[in-house]
Design an enzyme around this catalytic site. Sequence first.
Site, PDB file in Angstrom:
ATOM      1  N   SER A 174       0.826  -1.207   0.000  1.00 56.66           N
ATOM      2  CA  SER A 174       0.000   0.000   0.000  1.00 56.66           C
ATOM      3  C   SER A 174       0.857   1.253   0.000  1.00 56.66           C
ATOM      4  O   SER A 174       1.587   1.524   0.959  1.00 56.66           O
ATOM      5  CB  SER A 174      -0.929   0.016   1.226  1.00 56.66           C
ATOM      6  OG  SER A 174      -1.502   1.304   1.360  1.00 56.66           O
ATOM      7  N   ASP A 327      -5.573   0.018  -9.293  1.00 56.09           N
ATOM      8  CA  ASP A 327      -6.828   0.735  -9.549  1.00 56.09           C
ATOM      9  C   ASP A 327      -7.443   0.364 -10.897  1.00 56.09           C
ATOM     10  O   ASP A 327      -8.544   0.820 -11.219  1.00 56.09           O
ATOM     11  CB  ASP A 327      -6.580   2.252  -9.516  1.00 56.09           C
ATOM     12  CG  ASP A 327      -6.280   2.734  -8.097  1.00 56.09           C
ATOM     13  OD1 ASP A 327      -6.713   2.059  -7.136  1.00 56.09           O
ATOM     14  OD2 ASP A 327      -5.605   3.768  -7.959  1.00 56.09           O
TER      15      ASP A 327
HETATM   16  C1  S3P Z   1      -2.832   5.583  -3.880  1.00 57.30           C
HETATM   17  C2  S3P Z   1      -2.553   4.293  -3.500  1.00 57.30           C
HETATM   18  C3  S3P Z   1      -3.422   3.154  -3.795  1.00 57.30           C
HETATM   19  C4  S3P Z   1      -4.488   3.489  -4.833  1.00 57.30           C
HETATM   20  C5  S3P Z   1      -5.107   4.826  -4.604  1.00 57.30           C
HETATM   21  C6  S3P Z   1      -4.052   5.918  -4.646  1.00 57.30           C
HETATM   22  C7  S3P Z   1      -1.884   6.659  -3.521  1.00 57.30           C
HETATM   23  O1  S3P Z   1      -4.065   2.747  -2.592  1.00 57.30           O
HETATM   24  O2  S3P Z   1      -5.488   2.489  -4.840  1.00 57.30           O
HETATM   25  O3  S3P Z   1      -6.072   5.108  -5.603  1.00 57.30           O
HETATM   26  O4  S3P Z   1      -1.993   7.776  -4.081  1.00 57.30           O
HETATM   27  O5  S3P Z   1      -1.000   6.412  -2.689  1.00 57.30           O
HETATM   28  P1  S3P Z   1      -3.365   1.706  -1.575  1.00 57.30           P
HETATM   29  O6  S3P Z   1      -2.184   2.361  -1.010  1.00 57.30           O
HETATM   30  O7  S3P Z   1      -4.417   1.449  -0.530  1.00 57.30           O
HETATM   31  O8  S3P Z   1      -3.059   0.498  -2.401  1.00 57.30           O
END
Ligand code: S3P
Length: 451
Positions: A174, A327
């Site tokens: 994440s 995403d």
């Molecule tokens: C993001 C990380 C992702 C992604 C989100 C944007 C970011 O989430 O799904 O749309 O900008 O760091 P996760 O960190 O929960 O995977």
Amino acid sequence: MSSHGPAAPMTAHRAGPLTGTAHVPGDKSISHRSLILGAMAVGETCVTGLLEGQDVLDTAKAMRAFGADVARDADGTWRVHGVGVGGFSEPEDVIDCGNSGTGVRLIMGCMATTPISATFTGDASLRSRPMGRITDPIALFGAQSHGRKGGRLPMTIVGAAAPVPVRYVTPMPSAQVKSAVLLAGLNAPGQTVVIEKEATRDHSERMLAGFGAVVTTEDTDEGRVITLTGQPELKPQTIVVPRDPSSAAFPVCAALITEGSDVLIPNIGLNPTRAGLFATLREMGADLTYENERTEGGEPVADLRARFSDSMQGIEVPPERAPSMIDEYPILSVVAALSTGKTVMRGVKELRVKESDRIDAMARGLEACGVTIEEDEDTFIVHGMGAGGVPGGATAAARLDHRIAMSFLCLGMAAQKPVTVDDAGPIATSFPIFVPLMRELGARLEDEAAR
Ligand code: S3P
């Protein structure tokens, strides 16, 4: 309480071909970070190409509530007068991050090592999402949190008065968690270290370095090790936000599945931590080319050209690719439905805690449109029906999730019968010009409320 107003059902009819040039908006991840890092720098950061979607506007409002001056010029340039690392003041009211997990999680991180309290909330989608993944690591810095059962919003964070640096192995891939820890580490003395087993989008690391922080990344047997030296003075920047590959995914995929289409999508950021969908589509046999490949602001950029592809084949998407296209699985599952054979997506359980449970949302909507799917907690399989082979003729629930709404509208452009989404309102969170942009290319999108 946050909400985007009455539901706005919309129907996509088979039409096309889609032709022309699609200028998609600025990158959402980079837009949030531009405002947050600008607010933590000393002096004026100037941002052009900022995504003016509701998620990012909510982050701008939050940064004002913490004491930064955030303003938009008439020409669309954003100016952020930062208050410096550790300079946030206590907000007078609840911080409403709307639909944005990235917004709330990054902001919780960046205030967690300043001795102030803030209470966060969001819409029904955001209030159902887990925040323990942020409150666990910020507790190690000395911050406290008080939320609802299951670590849900509304939640109050009490920032650490005497923060200590942290070494943290992220329990799930994440970028939001990694970024929250790095942002918290900014106001802790010494070195904060984040270790991720699978590399996720690296915008925070790149941008922190751009703002003058000392941040290093090393690939080791343990995983990717990111080390940040705390308490830097961040220097204001001039930022040109690249266009969002996750938004580009929609006109790209719509063109691939809609007969006769040929669409150019210029200036798309192709950072390798974001470009997994495009590699996957090319492996499936998509007629997707990169033109005018170049480097801009340290990021690889190209113009994408997508043409109707009537013989795409399902594939096994390599699970290790998931973070670079996390995403994009909803729209990939639409392309998969219009390809031949099975598309197997494994290692995708993070999709269950996005703006909606995206496996369930896509599975139910695809089934209603006549597509066979298989799923378990961490896997999603779509049985392709070939180009033009999806019956459609159903209504899919958007579940307050912009990417689910856009995915089903793209499906309707190529399905035999129209596809309706019960609420297209959430699209404004990330891609406010999606409907006019797709109509301009030749899509037939009907606003049900206007009928
Ligand atoms: C993001 C990380 C992702 C992604 C989100 C944007 C970011 O989430 O799904 O749309 O900008 O760091 P996760 O960190 O929960 O995977």
